[in-house]
Write an enzyme that holds these catalytic residues in place. Structure first.
Site, PDB file in Angstrom:
ATOM      1  N   TYR A 271       0.967  -1.183   0.083  1.00  0.00           N
ATOM      2  CA  TYR A 271       0.032  -0.225   0.048  1.00  0.00           C
ATOM      3  C   TYR A 271       0.954   1.068  -0.092  1.00  0.00           C
ATOM      4  CZ  TYR A 271      -4.180   2.839   0.876  1.00  0.00           C
ATOM      5  OH  TYR A 271      -5.360   3.627   0.895  1.00  0.00           O
TER       6      TYR A 271
ATOM      7  N   TYR B 253      -5.603   4.362  -7.909  1.00  0.00           N
ATOM      8  CA  TYR B 253      -5.828   4.586  -6.729  1.00  0.00           C
ATOM      9  C   TYR B 253      -7.083   3.916  -6.345  1.00  0.00           C
ATOM     10  CZ  TYR B 253      -6.209   6.508  -1.951  1.00  0.00           C
ATOM     11  OH  TYR B 253      -6.603   6.737  -0.676  1.00  0.00           O
TER      12      TYR B 253
END
Length: 388
Positions: A283, A333
């Site tokens: 992440y 994203y």
């Protein structure tokens, strides 16, 4: 754990206008179910991530026309939600609470004519009060708070802006090989350093993209997965970490994260070690989170994350491929679905030019809040018994 990911659905992602988050969510689920060779009638479990705009909820069941679900829930751990949903789905199919579970994230913060920076301004549907409201009014947005974390790491270990830039450059090289990536043009360290400050020490190119779109995965039992349309991606281990540490003097804020507990625990549950991991999908809301997660997972010593990425270990051709689709910095994203979707693509061997040769063990991270929540998933194209 006796579960596998058998379906993957990704909508059009990026500056895609005129569609709502629920529309993206429904589209992603339909794509994932079809990808698995199933129909919506086969789905008896649905887990949804509400995203930043909080437009996706359990009413997605009706939009999809799903009937008689045995499992339905909205989950929220911010960027760690995808890993948490996968864990819940895997447990559900393993113990018989459901047979086929779809997990979905979707969001649509971008609007035509608006900048990416303005995408989330004023969109929260809940009121802030007390210290949280004060921080927001004073400019305490997530980027400012991550800048504080990055600065603390720099002061403690000597991490440099150029080392953070090495993360962005490496991931752009991966993105150049990914047709789904939003940013594929070459990026140099000099360009990273010349990009404007957002909140020192974070430049523009230290920060993730903003995207509209959705992604979903379908989970079922490993024995059923063998008969479906796609190569199954087996769930070997899962864990979460929620440190709850305050951003105050004397805490570990900025130095350690929930990855330090979730990573080793997920590997232990999978019966594996750090040395067994072939590639990482991390992440990367900011370049700093890649550095600190590499350290917390144990791929390098604490404080050595900066030199590790600067040496090219994570770039194409390096010994430890990281964020092979470009991540959230250059790919797209979709919260924790960004690293999870790329992990599935790599595990299946469907990554095209960016396909890595060694993919037996893939480690996936999710980070939520301001380093408040963490999820770790260990995936493999092989079932657990084949790895013994």
């Amino acid at each position: 754990m006796d579960a596998a990911i058998v379906g993957l659905g990704i909508t059009d992602v990026g500056r895609v206008y005129g569609r709502s988050a629920p529309d993206f969510a429904a589209d992603a689920v339909r794509r994932a179910v079809a990808d698995a060779g199933l129909t919506l009638a086969d789905v008896d479990g649905l887990l949804v991530s509400s995203g930043t705009t909080r437009d996706v909820d359990v009413s997605l069941q009706r939009r999809l026309g799903l009937r008689d679900l045995r499992l339905l829930s909205e989950m929220q751990a911010f960027g760690a939600t995808a890993g948490a949903m996968l864990g819940h789905a895997a447990a559900a199919v393993t113990c018989g609470l459901a047979d086929v579970v779809a997990c979905v994230f979707a969001d649509a913060p971008l609007r035509a004519g608006e900048s990416a920076g303005a995408a989330y301004a004023g969109r929260r549907r809940y009121a802030l009060s007390g210290a949280a409201a004060l921080r927001t009014v004073a400019g305490g947005n997530p980027t400012v708070q991550y800048a504080l974390a990055a600065r603390r790491h720099m002061q403690a270990y000597g991490t440099t802006s150029e080392q953070l830039g090495a993360v962005a450059v490496a991931q752009r090289r991966w993105a150049a090989l990914n047709p789904l990536a939003q940013q594929r043009e070459p990026l140099t360290l000099e360009q990273h350093q010349a990009s404007r400050w957002i909140a020192e020490p974070l430049h523009l190119l230290d920060c993730c993209l903003v995207s509209n779109g959705g992604a979903a995965v379908v989970v079922t039992r490993a024995d059923r997965a063998a008969d479906l349309a796609q190569p199954p991606v087996h769930v070997l281990g899962l864990a979460q970490g929620h440190p709850g540490q305050p951003a105050t003097r004397g805490s570990g804020f900025g130095l350690t994260t929930g990855a330090a507990t979730a990573g080793p625990e997920a590997l232990r549950r999978a019966g594996l070690r750090v040395a067994d991991v072939d590639l990482l999908e991390l992440y990367d809301c900011y370049t700093y989170t890649v550095v600190v997660t590499l350290e917390d997972y144990g791929f390098c010593a604490k404080g050595e994350g900066g030199p590790f990425v600067a040496a090219g270990h994570t770039a194409p051709g390096g010994p430890l491929p990281v964020n092979t689709g470009g991540g959230q910095l250059s790919g797209y994203y979709l919260w924790g679905m960004t690293p999870l979707t790329e992990a599935v693509i790599q595990a299946r061997g469907h990554a095209g030019e960016r396909q890595v040769s060694r993919r037996d063990v893939i480690m996936v991270s999710g980070n939520g809040g301001i380093l408040d929540h963490h999820s770790t998933v260990i995936l493999s194209p092989h079932p657990r018994e084949e790895r013994r």
